[in-house]
Design a protein around this motif. Structure first.
Motif, PDB file in Angstrom:
ATOM      1  N   ASP A  62      27.569  21.974  45.047  1.00 32.62           N
ATOM      2  CA  ASP A  62      28.100  22.316  43.727  1.00 32.62           C
ATOM      3  C   ASP A  62      27.171  21.838  42.619  1.00 32.62           C
ATOM      4  OD1 ASP A  62      30.287  23.609  44.715  1.00 32.62           O
ATOM      5  OD2 ASP A  62      31.685  21.941  44.425  1.00 32.62           O
ATOM      6  N   ASP A 118      31.256  26.075  46.854  1.00 32.35           N
ATOM      7  CA  ASP A 118      32.238  26.877  46.114  1.00 32.35           C
ATOM      8  C   ASP A 118      31.522  28.108  45.572  1.00 32.35           C
ATOM      9  OD1 ASP A 118      33.959  27.983  44.191  1.00 32.35           O
ATOM     10  OD2 ASP A 118      34.880  26.045  43.773  1.00 32.35           O
ATOM     11  N   ARG A 130      31.914  28.621  41.767  1.00 28.46           N
ATOM     12  CA  ARG A 130      31.147  27.692  40.930  1.00 28.46           C
ATOM     13  C   ARG A 130      29.656  28.019  40.974  1.00 28.46           C
ATOM     14  NH1 ARG A 130      32.083  21.152  40.705  1.00 28.46           N
ATOM     15  NH2 ARG A 130      30.370  20.653  39.280  1.00 28.46           N
TER      16      ARG A 130
END
Length: 288
Positions: free
Chosen positions: A88, A40, A43
């Motif tokens: 992540d 992501d 993120r």
């Protein structure tokens, strides 16, 4: 003109929650890499911002686009680029995309180097107090009940602890399946690892229904080793309960006796020992 030598793929571990766990080497690698492949980009970008890091380029690389992005990554590596792969949180590939890319790099002779750091399964095992070796990591359990049953049944007789990730809305369903298939054993829920509200909840798997239903945050579950092969015989359990009752002068209530005996009798839960007492099998005159 001589051909460009292949570049290198770095597998970089990132913090589970505490930015202070981002190692100096990992920081240096992600800043110098030609691109950072991440699950992501928002993120990862936020993490880098919190840590005061600036990456040259963030490239989306997740379950849904891994196959289509892999060839571009390989092309850049062949041309001499340095790429960093991050998830992540924690160590990439352990339960995240990247395995196929690493395998393809190995097949082509492109260098792949790990930059070790945080890993949720290892962090959970290190602090939960359940047997850490051997252990089997199952990643995320399947979403459907049939898939969970098939996965857990395959490891029912595996020696050592089982470790898996689970989402809060599926936790109770997974624990219920585990209790039915794996039998009595120690267990731990390790949530929000390294974060402000970090918590380790130790319990008996067969008593999973007593857990709070509103547990929040990232969850790592540890199920201790199978206990039935170590389970003390009923005669041994009764004798142990009698000895504890005699030593206490018959002053302890059955529930208190059961709690004391629990740590001395492998494979027996407090509830089972209490039932053994209240059924009259451990002695003739236990108090109520």
């Amino acid at each position: 003109m001589p051909s460009t030598s292949p570049g290198r793929l770095w597998i970089v571990a990132t913090p589970l929650g505490n930015p202070g766990d981002f190692s100096p080497r990992a920081r240096e690698i992600v800043q110098r890499a030609d691109a950072v492949l991440c699950e992501d980009t928002r993120r990862t970008g936020l993490l880098f911002s919190q840590c005061g890091l600036t990456a040259r380029r963030l490239v989306s690389f997740h379950d849904r686009n891994e196959q289509s992005r892999q060839e571009d990554a390989l092309r850049r590596l062949r041309e001499g680029a340095e790429l960093a792969l991050v998830s992540d949180a924690g160590t990439p590939l352990v339960a995240d995309p990247g395995y196929r890319l690493v395998r393809a790099c190995r097949a082509e002779g492109i260098a792949v180097s790990p930059v070790p750091g945080p890993s949720a399964p290892v962090a959970a095992l290190s602090a939960a107090g359940l047997p850490p070796l051997p252990y089997t990591f199952l990643g995320f359990l399947p979403r459907d009940d049939a898939g969970r049953r098939q996965t857990l049944a395959a490891f029912a007789r595996t020696p050592g602890s089982l470790v898996f990730f689970e989402r809060k809305d599926r936790l109770q369903a997974s624990l219920a399946v585990a209790a039915a298939l794996l039998g009595p054993r120690e267990a731990a829920i390790c949530r929000e690892l390294t974060k402000t509200h970090e918590e380790f909840i130790l319990f008996r798997l067969e008593n999973h229904g007593e857990l709070a239903a509103d547990l929040l945050g990232e969850v790592t579950v540890i199920l201790g080793p199978p206990e039935d092969e170590l389970r003390a015989a009923p005669e041994e359990a009764r004798a142990c309960l009698r000895r504890l009752a005699d030593a206490a002068g018959r002053r302890l209530r059955p529930k208190e006796l059961a709690r004391q005996a629990h740590g001395l009798l492998p494979g027996w839960s407090v509830k089972e020992l209490y039932e053994l007492l209240t059924d009259g099998g451990a002695g003739d005159d236990q108090g109520a």
